[in-house]
Each structure stands twice: as structure tokens, then as C-alpha cells.
Design an enzyme around this catalytic site. Structure first.
Site, PDB file in Angstrom:
ATOM      1  N   HIS A  39       0.967  -0.660  -0.251  1.00  0.00           N
ATOM      2  CA  HIS A  39      -0.108  -0.252   0.058  1.00  0.00           C
ATOM      3  C   HIS A  39       0.811   1.333   0.388  1.00  0.00           C
ATOM      4  CE1 HIS A  39      -3.739  -1.841   1.925  1.00  0.00           C
ATOM      5  NE2 HIS A  39      -2.817  -2.885   1.634  1.00  0.00           N
ATOM      6  N   GLY A 182     -10.237   2.252   9.069  1.00  0.00           N
ATOM      7  CA  GLY A 182     -10.535   0.692   9.099  1.00  0.00           C
ATOM      8  C   GLY A 182     -10.355   0.191  10.658  1.00  0.00           C
ATOM      9  N   ASN A 211      -8.815   9.561   5.830  1.00  0.00           N
ATOM     10  CA  ASN A 211      -8.851  10.428   4.276  1.00  0.00           C
ATOM     11  C   ASN A 211      -9.872   9.857   3.635  1.00  0.00           C
ATOM     12  OD1 ASN A 211      -9.224   7.258   4.466  1.00  0.00           O
ATOM     13  ND2 ASN A 211      -6.598   6.962   3.745  1.00  0.00           N
ATOM     14  N   HIS A 287      -6.009   1.682  -4.063  1.00  0.00           N
ATOM     15  CA  HIS A 287      -4.817   1.980  -3.593  1.00  0.00           C
ATOM     16  C   HIS A 287      -4.198   1.164  -2.742  1.00  0.00           C
ATOM     17  CE1 HIS A 287      -7.376   3.166   0.040  1.00  0.00           C
ATOM     18  NE2 HIS A 287      -6.907   2.819   0.917  1.00  0.00           N
ATOM     19  N   GLU A 439     -13.806  -8.352  26.132  1.00  0.00           N
ATOM     20  CA  GLU A 439     -12.340  -9.493  26.140  1.00  0.00           C
ATOM     21  C   GLU A 439     -11.514  -8.968  25.007  1.00  0.00           C
ATOM     22  OE1 GLU A 439     -14.925 -10.267  25.854  1.00  0.00           O
ATOM     23  OE2 GLU A 439     -16.572 -10.843  27.524  1.00  0.00           O
ATOM     24  N   HIS A 488     -14.596 -21.625  33.989  1.00  0.00           N
ATOM     25  CA  HIS A 488     -15.506 -22.617  33.672  1.00  0.00           C
ATOM     26  C   HIS A 488     -15.734 -22.918  31.863  1.00  0.00           C
ATOM     27  CE1 HIS A 488     -17.007 -19.649  36.211  1.00  0.00           C
ATOM     28  NE2 HIS A 488     -17.627 -20.188  35.981  1.00  0.00           N
ATOM     29  N   ASP A 496     -25.774 -22.848  32.756  1.00  0.00           N
ATOM     30  CA  ASP A 496     -25.366 -22.124  31.908  1.00  0.00           C
ATOM     31  C   ASP A 496     -25.757 -22.401  30.069  1.00  0.00           C
ATOM     32  OD1 ASP A 496     -25.533 -19.584  32.929  1.00  0.00           O
ATOM     33  OD2 ASP A 496     -23.058 -19.305  33.506  1.00  0.00           O
ATOM     34  N   HIS A 500     -22.575 -21.007  26.319  1.00  0.00           N
ATOM     35  CA  HIS A 500     -20.945 -20.505  28.035  1.00  0.00           C
ATOM     36  C   HIS A 500     -20.277 -22.435  27.447  1.00  0.00           C
ATOM     37  CE1 HIS A 500     -23.409 -16.836  28.585  1.00  0.00           C
ATOM     38  NE2 HIS A 500     -22.512 -16.729  29.851  1.00  0.00           N
TER      39      HIS A 500
HETATM   40  C1  LIG Z   1      -9.566  -7.031  10.842  1.00  0.00           C
HETATM   41  C2  LIG Z   1      -8.758  -6.339   9.491  1.00  0.00           C
HETATM   42  N1  LIG Z   1      -9.622  -6.157   8.289  1.00  0.00           N
HETATM   43  C3  LIG Z   1      -9.359  -6.140   6.737  1.00  0.00           C
HETATM   44  C4  LIG Z   1      -8.037  -6.093   6.999  1.00  0.00           C
HETATM   45  C5  LIG Z   1      -8.133  -5.760   5.308  1.00  0.00           C
HETATM   46  N2  LIG Z   1      -6.992  -4.944   4.766  1.00  0.00           N
HETATM   47  C6  LIG Z   1      -6.596  -3.679   4.914  1.00  0.00           C
HETATM   48  S1  LIG Z   1      -5.913  -1.794   4.842  1.00  0.00           S
HETATM   49  C7  LIG Z   1      -7.946  -2.694   4.364  1.00  0.00           C
HETATM   50  C8  LIG Z   1      -8.477  -1.006   4.499  1.00  0.00           C
HETATM   51  C9  LIG Z   1      -8.376   0.023   5.560  1.00  0.00           C
HETATM   52  O1  LIG Z   1      -9.277   1.255   5.065  1.00  0.00           O
HETATM   53  P1  LIG Z   1      -7.745   2.616   5.703  1.00  0.00           P
HETATM   54  O2  LIG Z   1      -8.073   2.092   7.515  1.00  0.00           O
HETATM   55  O3  LIG Z   1      -8.531   3.648   5.864  1.00  0.00           O
HETATM   56  O4  LIG Z   1      -6.585   2.625   5.414  1.00  0.00           O
HETATM   57  P2  LIG Z   1      -6.382   3.520   4.683  1.00  0.00           P
HETATM   58  O5  LIG Z   1      -6.771   2.408   3.476  1.00  0.00           O
HETATM   59  O6  LIG Z   1      -7.363   4.650   4.161  1.00  0.00           O
HETATM   60  O7  LIG Z   1      -4.854   3.417   4.785  1.00  0.00           O
HETATM   61  C10 LIG Z   1      -8.224  -3.126   4.280  1.00  0.00           C
HETATM   62  C11 LIG Z   1      -9.681  -3.579   4.981  1.00  0.00           C
HETATM   63  C12 LIG Z   1      -7.089  -5.430   7.646  1.00  0.00           C
HETATM   64  N3  LIG Z   1      -5.431  -5.810   7.670  1.00  0.00           N
HETATM   65  N4  LIG Z   1      -7.493  -6.267   9.225  1.00  0.00           N
HETATM   66 MG   LIG Z   2      -8.836   6.042   5.535  1.00  0.00          MG
END
Ligand SMILES: Cc1ncc(C[n+]2csc(CCOP(=O)(O)OP(=O)(O)O)c2C)c(N)n1
Ligand SMILES: [Mg+2]
Length: 697
Positions: A39, A182, A211, A287, A439, A488, A496, A500
Site C-alpha cells: 500500500h 479501518g 482520509n 489504492h 474481552e 468454566h 449456563d 457458555h
Molecule cells: C481486521 C482486518 N480486516 C481487514 C483488513 C484488510 N485491509 C487492509 S487495509 C484495509 C482498508 C482500511 O482502510 P483504512 O483504514 O481507511 O486505510 P487506508 O486505506 O485509508 O490507508 C483493509 C480492509 C485488515 N488488514 N484487517
Molecule cells: Mg482510510
């Protein structure tokens, strides 16, 4: 401004700033392009943020990346790994061995950047703690890094409260985490933010890269909440920087964080994916891919770079970082080391603790006063014996700290001795932590605490490891000795019911490389399990414990519980060669012992193998393994109230595997054990069956 030999002479400070930021960008572009994977967009957009933070604010000495009081930098959006690698390279961070020895060579060279994402390189696709010196935590699964940062911030405050003395501010580091959309969307991020806000951690700063895009396209396809308002609701301080390229505004925001002493700070930064400029936005939705040769040239042209230059670090840039974070950071760490030298004279015991902690060593008398439990047919639940042991060892190991996700009373994880105290907002010396019903954030925070060299434990119901498994997995990848106290542990929890009652969790955690699972079978096995756990330096442990009482076996009659250290051992044996072997773990061990007594009375040669940890057993040499499970004895029965998956490895293809093949049910334990076949009679019957089959052959 074009970069040429002439242009680097007499640069103004603004020029060298731009040149340095664009070096971060172009190194990232080139590495991603060369790897043809990764990336480039996020590093390009965030370069000024990292530059400003590291050059002006981060209290970090590239020459001493293990300085205990260094500020921590976490890249939670781990897909932007080239941003971090570029910073480590340009700042001249030194390599480290064994988590604590600084080496003369650099953590990363330009050559390492050229090996981005290649086999055995120091620049893997996502930042990995164990692989690259200077990487403070492994990130990639979004949300985990910010979760870790909460644990690091907790650790800083705890260490300060425990070890600082008037005139000796030994601890008090800040934790900065860069994160993206994300991270903000992932549940663990929200849990962690809620916890950090509740604890009012003043030394925690998240920089949110708003962004407006994620991988699939515009962020607003799936994300439209007002993040800053949400964080204010959590009790955070929030501020906003409208353009990531505005170094003055960034600096103002970081100062605002440093001036805030009663809560964590979120800096929302609007950056522009791609070129990093509001005037030149990379419009490609994809991107998360290399730019492509043509686009790389256009980008370089835009930055005033020679279009064909690759991995160019213009003259003056490395020196600029040396003059910035290099010089500033080194002065800070030098001062700290001087301070620590006089602290060591005045408070030698405390200094000794700090030194041992850094090397993940234990105090000399760490196993002093460990209890032994007398034989008792009624016995005690392993969660209870564990609570007793924990309360002894925690008095011996001052930096053994932890808590539970709102199940402290059930997990028996409360430290009850005088002075243990509670870790609470604004009062950070306590050793009992209250993670709340979170958790996942607990497990992520435990990793951050372990990375800060605390010996951290966290408890919940075993079934809810499903809610924290991603962080447990990262503990295993990072080789952190995080401790999970999981009570547990089976249908034995009773009423439970199936929501559980764990079934496949044991098999799942056993399948996780590096994770040690321990399911002790009585109180004395619990003591030995803790003895093993506390000596681990590089493995996380899941300690799996019962709610119900288990008989305490008579160790004058049966073998000593110290066999636990080998993962499995012969608890009770036949006079001569055994006809049949019964293998039990946890609560089912006592069924094997009862069956042993019954079969022995019928003159059948029986051996009972207690197997609290398959991982530890697998590590033993063949001679030991064969002495416990002789290959020629094929009549075997394994008994464990959990998924049968994996037991063929020990029961053998001709053995019987007593376990669960369905979910459990809501009922009193007695009825459940009967319904699902966890009775002495059933074990006896299975033993006779496998024996009859073996005799036929
Ligand atoms: C838990 C998880 N789910 C999915 C991904 C795959 N993934 C990598 S980057 C991304 C996009 C994330 O978007 P953002 O955080 O906005 O980053 P940007 O593209 O703006 O750099 C995804 C879905 C990951 N790394 N981790
Ligand atoms: Mg982003």
C-alpha cells in the site's frame, strides 16, 4: 524544487523539511513498486504526520531503541508499513538482539527497504515486532495496534506509580498510535477507546488518518459517524488538523496533547490518500496496490524528484534526521540513564526489579511459599486452587499484574493481599485491573502491557476466548508471555448451557503455533502449571480451569505433579507392562483415575497418563514420549470433555476418543456428564472395548 546536487546546497529549513517528507514518500513508493505489492497511498498521505511527530515530539533515541522510558510509536494501520520502515531507516534506529541488547548495526539499511515483502527480509508486508528492531508491536489486523497502545499507556502509568520517587521520574512515557478508518470501524478499537477514556490515560495519543477512503472505495460507503463526537463521549480530548501537510497545525495538535493531563487525546487528521496533496488526489479506488511505473514517475515529478531515481535519499536528509530526532532523542535518553544510575544507588532493589523486568527475568524467590494441596476426594475447583497460587506468586513477583473482563470473582483472579490495590482512573499503582466486559480490548491491552515488559494476565470464561482470539494469536506471533486465565472450561460449568460451554476452543488454541494450552487435572497440577507458566519468556499461555470441584489426587499413592512440566506424565501405572492406557486432561483426569482403580481390581493392567499440555509433551524427546505412551500399547482411551479433534495423535487410530461431538446443554453438571458420557463406567467400558479389539489382533 528539483532535487539535484546543487539544490541540496544551502537548503532552507522549509526545503529540507519538504525534501525529508518526500523522501519518506518516495522510499515507500519505490519499495511497494519493487515488491509489486503493498500500500503506497497511506505512507504518502501520512509522511508529514510521522515526520512532525518523530522530529519534534517523540522522545525516542534511535541509538537506544530499548530505552525503557522511550515514547512508543504504534502504526495501527499496519498496511502502511513502509511509512514505519522509512522512518526507522532515515532516523538511523539501531538493531536490537534478544529484546534488550543494542547492536552497532542499523535496524534497517537501504538494502533492507529494497527487500520489502521478500522472504526472510527485515521488512515484511506488515510490521512485525520480532523481526524488525524499532517496531514496537506487530500490526496488520486493523484495530489491534490501537488496542496494544492502551496497554502500553496503562503500563507507563503503572510503572510511574510503582517506581518513580521524588526527583526520580524514571517512567512516564507517552504512546502515539497512528490509525485509519479501518481501525476506527473495528470493534476492538472502540472497546479499547472506551477503556482508555474510562481510565483517563493522559499519556495516550491516537492520530486518526481521516482520509475518506478505505480499500473498496470512499469511506462513506460504509462509515459516516462523527468520530470526534464519539470519542468525546468516551471521555477523550479531541482536536482536528484540516490538512496533514500543515506541519504547524500538527505541531499545535501534539502540543495540545502534551498539555492535556487528565484524559487521552484523539487528533483527527484529514490526509489525502495518494500524492498527499489536496490538489492532486489519487482517484484510483485500488489504492492498496503499487502505483505502476507510469504513475510512479508522475508522482516523483509532482514531488520534484528525478523521475527515474529509485530509493533516492538526497544529500542532507539523513543528517537532518540525525540533527532532529537523533540528537534530541539521544540527549533525552542520556539524561535518563544518568538519572537511573543515581536511582540505582539510592533504590537498588527497585532498580534491580526494573532491570530484571526488561530482560523478562524473575525475582530470585519467585516460587517461594508455593502451596501443596493435601489429598482430598471432594477436592477443589482448579479455578480456586489457581486463585490461591496466583495470590502467592503475585506477592513474589511485583510486576505480575492483571485482571479480568468483568469476571474477576468467577475467574478467581483478584489479588487480595495487602497493598495489591486497584488500577483506576488517576490512581495507577494498583495491581488489580478491571477491563470491563471488553474481552478483545483486554487481550489487546495485555499484549501492550507485555510489550512494556509487565507480566500481564487476564481472565474470562474459556468460551469467550472467541472474543479475544485475534489478540491471542498476535501474542503468539510476537512470542509474548501473556497469560490467559480461562475458567468454566467445559460442559462442566452446568446450567449456563451451550452458549457458555466451550467445545472446540481447546482444539482451536492447540492448533495455534506458539500458544501453550494447559488444562491441569487437580490442585497440585495447578501449582505446577503456574510454575511452568511463570518461567516462560516467549510463549503465551492459556490456563484452562474448571468451575466445579475436582478431587485432589493422593500424590503418595500416585506420581508427583511435577510431571506437568513435561506436558504429560504417568500418573498411575500397571504392575508390569500396561494392557491399556487412559489419557485424561483437566476434570476428566479423575474419571481415568477412578476407572484405573476399577480395572486394576479386575486384574487389568492399566496406566493413567495425565496430559495437561499437549504442546509441552510434543516438545519432549522421543525417549520420553515413548516412555509415557509406549508405541506397542495400542489400546488407549482419551477422555476430554471437548471436541475430539486432534486426539487421534495420542489415542492412536485404534484408540477410543471420548469427547464432545455436539454442543452441550443447559442442565445441572451431574446430568450433563451422564448424558455426554463423562462417567467412570463409560471410561471402563471404552477401555474394555479397545482392549478386546487389540487382543483380537
Ligand atoms: C481486521 C482486518 N480486516 C481487514 C483488513 C484488510 N485491509 C487492509 S487495509 C484495509 C482498508 C482500511 O482502510 P483504512 O483504514 O481507511 O486505510 P487506508 O486505506 O485509508 O490507508 C483493509 C480492509 C485488515 N488488514 N484487517
Ligand atoms: Mg482510510
Amino acid at each position: 524544487m528539483a532535487v539535484s546536487d546543487q539544490a541540496v546546497v544551502n537548503k532552507t529549513s522549509k526545503q529540507i523539511e519538504n525534501l525529508s517528507i518526500n523522501t519518506i514518500r518516495t522510499l515507500s513508493i519505490d519499495a511497494v513498486q519493487k515488491a509489486n505489492s503493498g500500500h503506497p497511498g497511506a505512507p504518502m498521505g501520512l509522511a508529514p504526520v510521522a515526520y512532525c511527530l518523530w522530529q519534534q515530539f517523540l522522545r525516542y533515541d534511535p541509538a537506544d531503541p530499548v530505552w525503557p522510558n522511550r515514547d512508543r510509536f504504534v502504526l495501527s494501520n499496519g498496511h502502511a508499513s513502509m511509512l514505519l520502515y522509512s522512518m526507522l531507516y532515515l532516523s538511523g534506529v539501531k538493531a536490537v538482539a534478544n529484546e534488550s541488547e543494542v547492536l552497532p548495526q542499523a535496524a534497517l539499511t537501504l538494502e533492507d527497504l529494497k527487500q520489502f515483502r521478500q522472504l526472510d527480509s527485515k521488512t515484511p508486508g506488515h510490521p512485525e515486532y520480532r523481526i524488525t528492531s524499532g517496531v514496537e508491536t506487530t500490526t496488520g489486523p486493523l484495530g489491534q495496534g490501537i488496542g496494544n497502545s492502551v496497554g502500553m499507556a496503562i503500563a507507563s502509568n503503572w510503572l510511574a506509580a510503582q517506581y518513580n520517587r521524588p526527583g526520580f521520574e524514571i517512567f512516564g512515557y507517552n504512546v502515539y498510535a497512528i490509525c485509519g478508518d479501518g481501525d476506527m470501524m473495528e470493534g476492538v478499537g472502540s472497546e479499547a477507546a472506551s477503556l482508555a477514556g474510562h481510565l483517563r490515560l493522559p499519556n495516550l495519543c491516537w492520530i486518526y488518518d481521516a482520509n475518506s477512503v478505505t480499500l473498496d472505495g470512499p469511506a462513506d460507503w460504509s462509515f459516516s459517524e462523527d468520530v470526534a463526537t464519539r470519542f468525546r463521549g468516551y471521555g477523550w480530548n479531541t482536536t482536528h488538523v484540516g490538512d496533514a501537510n500543515d506541519l504547524d497545525a500538527l505541531a499545535t495538535a501534539f502540543k495540545y496533547f502534551l498539555d492535556t493531563h487528565d484524559r487521552p487525546t484523539l487528533i483527527v487528521v484529514n490526509s489525502h490518500i495518494g500524492y498527499g496533496s489536496p490538489h492532486k488526489q489519487d482517484t484510483s479506488a485500488a489504492h492498496g496496490e503499487p502505483l505502476g511505473e507510469e504513475e510512479v514517475k508522475l508522482a516523483k515529478k509532482f514531488y520534484g524528484w528525478p523521475e527515474d531515481a529509485k530509493f533516492l535519499v538526497p544529500d542532507g536528509v539523513l543528517e537532518h534526521f540525525q540533527d532532529g530526532i537523533g540528537r534530541r532523542g539521544h540527549e533525552l535518553s542520556r539524561k535518563w540513564h544518568d538519572l537511573f544510575a543515581s536511582y540505582s544507588q539510592q533504590f537498588p532493589e527497585l532498580a534491580d526489579q526494573i532491570n530484571r523486568m526488561q530482560r523478562r527475568e524473575l525475582p530470585n524467590a519467585w516460587d517461594h511459599n508455593l502451596p501443596t494441596f493435601p489429598a482430598d476426594p471432594k477436592g477443589v475447583a482448579t479455578r480456586d486452587s489457581s486463585g490461591k497460587v496466583l495470590n502467592v506468586v503475585a506477592q513474589n513477583i511485583p510486576w505480575l499484574v492483571g485482571g479480568a473482563a468483568d469476571l474477576q470473582t468467577s475467574n478467581k483472579t483478584a489479588l487480595k493481599f495487602d497493598g495489591a490495590g486497584e488500577f483506576e482512573a488517576g490512581s495507577y499503582a494498583g495491581r488489580n485491573f478491571h477491563f470491563g466486559v471488553r474481552e478483545h480490548a483486554m487481550a489487546a491491552a495485555l499484549n501492550g502491557m507485555a510489550l512494556s515488559r509487565l507480566r500481564a494476565f487476564g481472565g474470562t470464561f474459556f468460551n469467550f476466548t472467541d472474543y479475544m482470539r485475534p489478540s491471542m494469536r498476535l501474542a503468539a506471533i510476537m512470542e509474548l508471555p501473556t497469560i490467559y486465565v480461562l475458567t468454566h472450561d467445559s460442559i462442566g460449568l452446568g446450567e449456563d448451557g451451550p452458549t457458555h460451554q466451550p467445545i472446540e476452543q481447546l482444539a482451536g488454541l492447540r492448533a495455534m503455533p506458539g500458544m501453550i494450552v494447559m488444562r491441569p487435572g487437580d490442585a497440585n497440577e495447578v501449582v505446577e502449571a503456574w510454575r511452568v507458566i511463570l518461567q516462560l519468556k516467549h510463549e503465551p499461555v492459556s490456563l484452562v480451569l474448571t468451575r466445579q470441584a475436582l478431587p485432589t489426587h493422593d500424590r503418595s499413592k500416585y506420581a508427583a505433579a511435577s510431571g506437568v512440566a513435561k506436558g504429560a506424565y504417568v500418573l498411575a501405572d500397571a504392575k508390569g507392562k500396561p494392557d491399556v492406557i487412559l489419557i485424561g486432561t483437566g476434570s476428566e483426569l479423575s474419571l481415568c483415575v477412578a476407572a484405573y482403580e476399577q480395572l486394576t481390581a479386575e486384574a487389568i493392567g492399566v496406566r493413567v497418563v495425565s496430559m495437561p499440555s499437549t504442546e509441552l509433551f510434543d516438545k519432549q524427546d522421543d525417549a520420553y514420549k515413548h516412555s509415557v505412551l509406549p508405541p506397542e500399547v495400542k489400546a488407549r482411551v482419551s477422555v476430554e470433555a471437548a471436541a475430539t479433534f486432534g486426539w487421534e495423535r495420542y489415542a492412536g487410530l485404534e484408540g477410543a476418543i471420548l469427547g464432545m461431538t455436539t454442543f452441550g446443554a443447559s442442565a445441572p453438571i451431574k446430568d450433563l456428564m451422564k448424558k455426554f458420557g463423562f462417567t467412570t463406567d463409560h471410561v471402563v467400558q471404552a477401555a474394555k472395548q479397545v482392549l478386546a479389539q487389540a487382543n483380537k489382533k
